[in-house]
Scaffold this motif. Structure first.
Motif: not given
Length: 334
Positions: A84-97
């Protein structure tokens, strides 16, 4: 038994692969080895799995055709889907991933399992699905309709998607809500790694919510034991099941959800103290407010998993942190 294991270059996936091949299973592990974090660490994990029963294939499971060819060629019995694409904070920066990997990718896995009649799909959900819930410990019967990050929302979506396939096509699926996993070979974007690195380098560590944070830190070997055991516990239909009188973690379909964690939350400041003790160094600390997407406390009720598998975490935080620090210093020559 022949397993497909996604996310095999990852922290949990690589260790699950090691254990499965040690038990004599055939494992085909896939990963796209993206650069979300240090690729050399992923490759080093892969190297540890080298075994005649293990085959690595570089595949991006968000690409449907790549996955279809893989299933057709290797004829798997079971699938453990940890990629999966991991990471809570990264999902705010790069949602399309997260849309590509966690939504489209999960759907591709489900479709392949349907077409090839896989006997059991075990997949990674997350404790993040509990979102705004304040009642602890978190139970799988709790409502999980208020995520506080896109990452958490995609994991809740994975559970819903899996249920629909279990209901429509009779595919046995088991979702595991992972609580904070740590230990040797861990991810560089997670707190134990970040704190250890910065303390050793004499840098200041950021401590969210002014230190008032609690996490159900669970050692990697305990997590892996639970994953491997639950693969043998295949959900079955239950025609007596009713929405009104049952939990959402079960179903009339062959579907199950479990928490997988230590079931004993640790105050973040106490965890940091264990790192300081293991390093023989005191951290420079910057206390700050709660960050977007973060939650105050995670705490797993694992009674259902224990009943199903006999799973009981054994490694305490002091021992686990010591093992992580020893690995870190050896791997990075500190």
């Amino acid at each position: 038994m022949k397993y497909l294991l996604t996310g095999v270059s990852g922290f949990i996936g690589s260790r699950v692969a090691e254990v499965l091949v040690q038990k004599g299973h055939d494992v085909v592990g896939i990963d796209n080895n993206n650069d979300y974090y240090d690729v050399s660490l992923k490759l080093a994990r892969l190297k540890r799995i080298e075994n005649k029963n293990f085959l690595f294939v570089k595949v991006d499971f968000s690409k449907k055709k790549q996955l279809e060819l893989l299933f057709k060629e290797y004829k798997f019995d079971r699938v453990i889907h940890l990629g999966a694409q991991a990471g809570v904070r990264y999902s705010i920066e790069n949602p399309m991933a997260y849309a590509d990997s966690n939504l489209i990718g999960h759907l591709n896995i489900l479709e392949s399992c349907r077409k090839h009649r896989i006997e059991h799909l075990v997949y990674a959900s997350s404790s993040s699905v509990y979102g705004l819930n304040e009642k602890t410990p978190f139970e799988t019967s709790d409502s999980v309709d208020h995520p506080v990050s896109l990452y958490a929302a995609t994991k809740k979506a994975n559970e819903l998607m899996s249920h629909s396939y279990s209901h429509l096509y009779g595919i046995p699926t088991t979702g595991l809500r992972f609580f904070t996993v740590y230990g040797p070979w861990g991810r560089p974007d997670m707190a134990p790694f970040i704190f250890t690195e910065k303390i050793l380098n004499g840098e200041t560590i950021d401590i969210n919510n002014n230190g008032d944070m609690w996490r159900d830190f669970t050692y990697i070997d305990d997590i892996v034991e639970g994953v491997v055991r639950i693969a043998d516990v295949i959900p079955t239909r239950n025609d007596e099941w009713k929405v009104e009188s049952s939990t959402s973690a079960t179903s009339s379909a062959p579907y199950a959800i479990y928490n997988i964690g230590r079931g004993s939350p640790i105050r973040l400041m106490d965890f940091i103290s264990e790192i300081e003790s293991a390093l023989g160094l005191e951290a420079k600390k910057n206390f700050r407010e709660m960050q977007p997407g973060d939650v105050h406390k995670t705490y797993a009720d694992t009674a259902d998993l224990f009943e199903a598998t006999g799973y009981t975490p054994k490694v305490g935080v002091k021992e686990g942190v010591q093992k992580f620090v020893e690995w870190y210093k050896e791997f990075y020559k500190k």
